[in-house]
Design a protein around this motif. Structure first.
Motif, PDB file in Angstrom:
ATOM      1  N   PHE A 286      43.250 -17.056  23.941  1.00  0.00           N
ATOM      2  CA  PHE A 286      44.091 -18.233  23.735  1.00  0.00           C
ATOM      3  C   PHE A 286      45.503 -17.830  23.299  1.00  0.00           C
ATOM      4  O   PHE A 286      46.489 -18.473  23.681  1.00  0.00           O
ATOM      5  CB  PHE A 286      43.475 -19.166  22.692  1.00  0.00           C
ATOM      6  CG  PHE A 286      42.189 -19.816  23.135  1.00  0.00           C
ATOM      7  CD1 PHE A 286      41.888 -19.970  24.484  1.00  0.00           C
ATOM      8  CD2 PHE A 286      41.266 -20.272  22.203  1.00  0.00           C
ATOM      9  CE1 PHE A 286      40.701 -20.563  24.896  1.00  0.00           C
ATOM     10  CE2 PHE A 286      40.091 -20.870  22.604  1.00  0.00           C
ATOM     11  CZ  PHE A 286      39.810 -21.011  23.945  1.00  0.00           C
ATOM     12  N   ASP A 287      45.610 -16.746  22.520  1.00  0.00           N
ATOM     13  CA  ASP A 287      46.931 -16.289  22.063  1.00  0.00           C
ATOM     14  C   ASP A 287      47.837 -15.918  23.226  1.00  0.00           C
ATOM     15  O   ASP A 287      49.065 -16.051  23.129  1.00  0.00           O
ATOM     16  CB  ASP A 287      46.778 -15.090  21.114  1.00  0.00           C
ATOM     17  CG  ASP A 287      46.299 -15.500  19.730  1.00  0.00           C
ATOM     18  OD1 ASP A 287      46.291 -16.713  19.443  1.00  0.00           O
ATOM     19  OD2 ASP A 287      45.907 -14.613  18.952  1.00  0.00           O
ATOM     20  N   GLN A 288      47.263 -15.441  24.313  1.00  0.00           N
ATOM     21  CA  GLN A 288      48.095 -15.078  25.458  1.00  0.00           C
ATOM     22  C   GLN A 288      48.080 -16.148  26.550  1.00  0.00           C
ATOM     23  O   GLN A 288      48.504 -15.918  27.676  1.00  0.00           O
ATOM     24  CB  GLN A 288      47.663 -13.733  26.033  1.00  0.00           C
ATOM     25  CG  GLN A 288      46.224 -13.638  26.490  1.00  0.00           C
ATOM     26  CD  GLN A 288      45.859 -12.219  26.925  1.00  0.00           C
ATOM     27  OE1 GLN A 288      46.629 -11.265  26.722  1.00  0.00           O
ATOM     28  NE2 GLN A 288      44.690 -12.071  27.532  1.00  0.00           N
ATOM     29  N   GLY A 289      47.592 -17.325  26.168  1.00  0.00           N
ATOM     30  CA  GLY A 289      47.651 -18.453  27.091  1.00  0.00           C
ATOM     31  C   GLY A 289      46.627 -18.414  28.204  1.00  0.00           C
ATOM     32  O   GLY A 289      46.836 -19.024  29.256  1.00  0.00           O
ATOM     33  N   GLY A 290      45.530 -17.706  27.985  1.00  0.00           N
ATOM     34  CA  GLY A 290      44.530 -17.546  29.037  1.00  0.00           C
ATOM     35  C   GLY A 290      43.329 -18.457  28.886  1.00  0.00           C
ATOM     36  O   GLY A 290      43.192 -19.205  27.912  1.00  0.00           O
ATOM     37  N   THR A 291      42.460 -18.362  29.882  1.00  0.00           N
ATOM     38  CA  THR A 291      41.227 -19.125  29.939  1.00  0.00           C
ATOM     39  C   THR A 291      40.044 -18.171  29.821  1.00  0.00           C
ATOM     40  O   THR A 291      40.104 -17.032  30.300  1.00  0.00           O
ATOM     41  CB  THR A 291      41.150 -19.901  31.267  1.00  0.00           C
ATOM     42  OG1 THR A 291      42.067 -20.988  31.220  1.00  0.00           O
ATOM     43  CG2 THR A 291      39.755 -20.439  31.539  1.00  0.00           C
ATOM     44  N   VAL A 292      38.969 -18.631  29.182  1.00  0.00           N
ATOM     45  CA  VAL A 292      37.746 -17.839  29.056  1.00  0.00           C
ATOM     46  C   VAL A 292      36.706 -18.396  30.024  1.00  0.00           C
ATOM     47  O   VAL A 292      36.301 -19.554  29.923  1.00  0.00           O
ATOM     48  CB  VAL A 292      37.198 -17.876  27.618  1.00  0.00           C
ATOM     49  CG1 VAL A 292      35.911 -17.045  27.521  1.00  0.00           C
ATOM     50  CG2 VAL A 292      38.240 -17.355  26.631  1.00  0.00           C
ATOM     51  N   LEU A 293      36.303 -17.559  30.978  1.00  0.00           N
ATOM     52  CA  LEU A 293      35.247 -17.928  31.926  1.00  0.00           C
ATOM     53  C   LEU A 293      33.943 -17.282  31.466  1.00  0.00           C
ATOM     54  O   LEU A 293      33.888 -16.068  31.252  1.00  0.00           O
ATOM     55  CB  LEU A 293      35.568 -17.437  33.335  1.00  0.00           C
ATOM     56  CG  LEU A 293      36.796 -17.997  34.042  1.00  0.00           C
ATOM     57  CD1 LEU A 293      36.878 -17.420  35.448  1.00  0.00           C
ATOM     58  CD2 LEU A 293      36.747 -19.509  34.088  1.00  0.00           C
ATOM     59  N   ILE A 294      32.900 -18.091  31.327  1.00  0.00           N
ATOM     60  CA  ILE A 294      31.625 -17.571  30.861  1.00  0.00           C
ATOM     61  C   ILE A 294      30.542 -17.880  31.894  1.00  0.00           C
ATOM     62  O   ILE A 294      30.056 -19.017  31.966  1.00  0.00           O
ATOM     63  CB  ILE A 294      31.231 -18.166  29.493  1.00  0.00           C
ATOM     64  CG1 ILE A 294      32.397 -18.074  28.506  1.00  0.00           C
ATOM     65  CG2 ILE A 294      30.008 -17.445  28.944  1.00  0.00           C
ATOM     66  CD1 ILE A 294      32.093 -18.659  27.138  1.00  0.00           C
TER      67      ILE A 294
END
Length: 524
Positions: A286-294
């Motif tokens: 989140f700090d680098q503006g990304g998304t987490v795909l699980i």
């Protein structure tokens, strides 16, 4: 009494064992083999016995590698009952029709490709190649709309041109028929499953409704006991109670224990590390503006993730970004979890239920139902979490999310479960890990999704503590803490190296352990 091992023997999937006496034949699990498409199709279509000979069946839990071929036996002559816990029966009410839908969809798509190829060869354009216009006409002919296929037209062409079509392993109607054979029973309640044969189910701690099956046969004043662990779960995990240790109402002697070995030569990260590890991954992404795909199994893993994310959000330990469960099956299974609080552990009651909270529902979570909503989500660029099936990245909506997000280094692909050999999930894990270990030098590895190549630029992280399978130490702990005197152990449900290593480890711990081969029979 004889036990013949037909599936999940020196491999992980396709659990299936047959218990035989002079009068009865009891099937333990009827799982689907999962792996390479061609190999899986060949293995799954052939049953090693006539289902009509079976008296009844005992199902350890609802995972497809343990339950997925049940519609085949009910379609081909099995007239007995399928005994399992009530939660397992409810979960199968969604899992088996979903599996059937996948079989039908896969067959429909493969038949579409066969007919499309045949028609293309019949309409060669200039230089012997079919023109783009001709290809578009063929596609319009075989499709109902932009996304649907016209199965009736496709099947007519297969018959007309004598093409080699593909039949689904079983249909939705087959799955619905199978569900009528289920008999849900409470834990620790003996039930008669054959002539002088009883079965009592105990908590396995692996998944909602999972059970250790204690099968006792009384014959001429002598008792014989087989313990089928199914899959032993982990200790101190959220939601479910730990694996049973005291088997009340039964003698302590177990003549044969059939025991899993998925992680027979490995140790997991401690369960206590789950929350901080997940917190770290979410915050960094989140700090680098990304998304987490699980990529996640719809049954069990998705609900564990929601539970821990709910805890993190309530504690304010990570930004409360939107969480999307993009799997209709996972949505339905989450409902099943909500309907069986009687199997929750004390901690879940204390943290959530006593506070009037649903562990799996909170303000930021959204359950994506429609295909249109899922497609819109794929294009979402603001930070969020996507939990989507399938868990091994072999099918389902997760593939579409990957092809949209896998090339961006801001994003994270979080691996939270076992990835079998020859699956896309295993390739992503191995290649992504190797790329990170090299310092991400040089060109990113390439993975194929829907026959297109994509650079694996997204960060790949594995949190092993989420595994629902007990590791080597936990399985030995189960044996030592139980009040059972186990005379012999048949080690199954593990890749060959894991099964052999676990068998050897059990011998050093003082147990008599063997690793059977497919089709081998042990006599009690």
């Amino acid at each position: 009494m004889h036990i013949t091992f037909y599936g999940a023997v020196r491999e992980v999937t396709g659990s299936m064992h047959l218990l035989s006496t002079e009068q009865d034949r009891i099937l333990l699990d009827c799982g689907m083999y999962q792996g390479r498409r061609k190999t899986a199709a060949e293995k799954n279509r052939v049953l090693p016995f006539d289902p009509g000979i079976l008296t009844n069946m005992v199902l350890s839990h609802a995972h497809i590698d343990h339950s997925g071929r049940i519609p085949l036996i009910t379609r081909n002559g099995f007239n007995g009952r399928i005994y399992c816990t009530r939660a397992t029966a409810d979960a199968c009410g969604y899992l088996l029709p979903d599996s059937a839908h996948i079989q039908e969809s896969d067959a429909e798509y493969l038949n579409y490709k066969t007919v499309r190829s045949a028609l293309s060869q019949m309409r060669p354009g200039e230089a012997g190649k079919t023109s783009k216009r001709e290809l578009q006409e063929i596609k319009r002919l075989l499709k109902k709309n932009k996304h649907g296929l016209n199965a009736e037209v496709i099947n007519d062409y297969i018959k007309k041109f004598h093409l080699e079509g593909v039949e689904p392993l079983y249909t939705t109607a087959d799955a619905d028929r199978a569900l009528k054979a289920f008999e849900g029973i409470p834990y620790r309640t003996p039930v008669t499953i054959g002539n002088n044969i009883t079965c009592t189910l105990f908590e396995a701690g692996h998944i909602l409704g999972s059970a250790i099956s204690m099968i006792r046969c009384d014959d001429n004043g002598r008792s014989r006991t087989v313990c089928f662990t199914g899959d032993i779960g982990r200790y101190d995990k959220p939601i479910l109670r730990d694996p049973a240790s005291h088997f009340n109402g039964l003698g302590s002697d177990v003549d044969l224990m059939i025991m899993e070995s998925t992680y027979g030569n490995r140790d997991h990260e401690p369960v206590i590390d789950l929350r901080p590890r997940l917190k770290k991954v979410l915050n960094e992404t989140f700090d680098q503006g990304g998304t987490v795909l699980i990529p996640s199994f719809a049954y069990g893993r998705t609900q564990e993730l929601l539970y821990v994310i709910h805890e993190l959000y309530d504690a304010g330990e990570v930004p409360a970004m939107p969480v999307y469960v993009d799997s209709p099956l996972a949505t339905n299974i989450t409902k099943v979890f909500g309907e069986h609080p009687e199997v929750y552990d004390a901690e879940t009651h204390e943290i959530f239920l006593q506070q009037g909270k649903n562990p799996f529902a909170f303000r930021q979570v959204q359950f994506t139902a429609s295909v249109e909503a899922s497609m819109a989500l794929m294009r979402e660029e603001k930070p969020h979490i996507v939990i989507s099936a399938s868990g091994m990245c072999e099918a389902g909506r997760i593939l579409h999310h990957l092809r949209y997000k896998i090339h961006n280094p801001k994003n994270t692909i979080l691996i939270v479960g076992y990835m079998a050999n020859h699956t896309l999930g295993r390739r992503i894990l191995e290649q992504g890990t190797a790329y990170d270990e090299s310092g991400r030098k040089g060109e990113a590895p390439i993975v194929r999704i829907f026959n297109k190549e994509y650079p694996l630029e997204a960060r790949v992280v594995k949190i092993g503590g989420f595994s629902a399978h007990g590791d080597r130490n936990e399985m030995v702990r189960f044996l030592k803490e139980s009040n059972l005197n186990v005379k012999r152990i048949a080690v199954v449900h593990g890749e060959e190296d894991q099964s052999l290593a676990f068998s050897q480890h059990l011998k050093t711990e003082g147990f008599n352990a063997v690793v059977p081969r497919v089709g081998e029979t042990l006599t009690i």
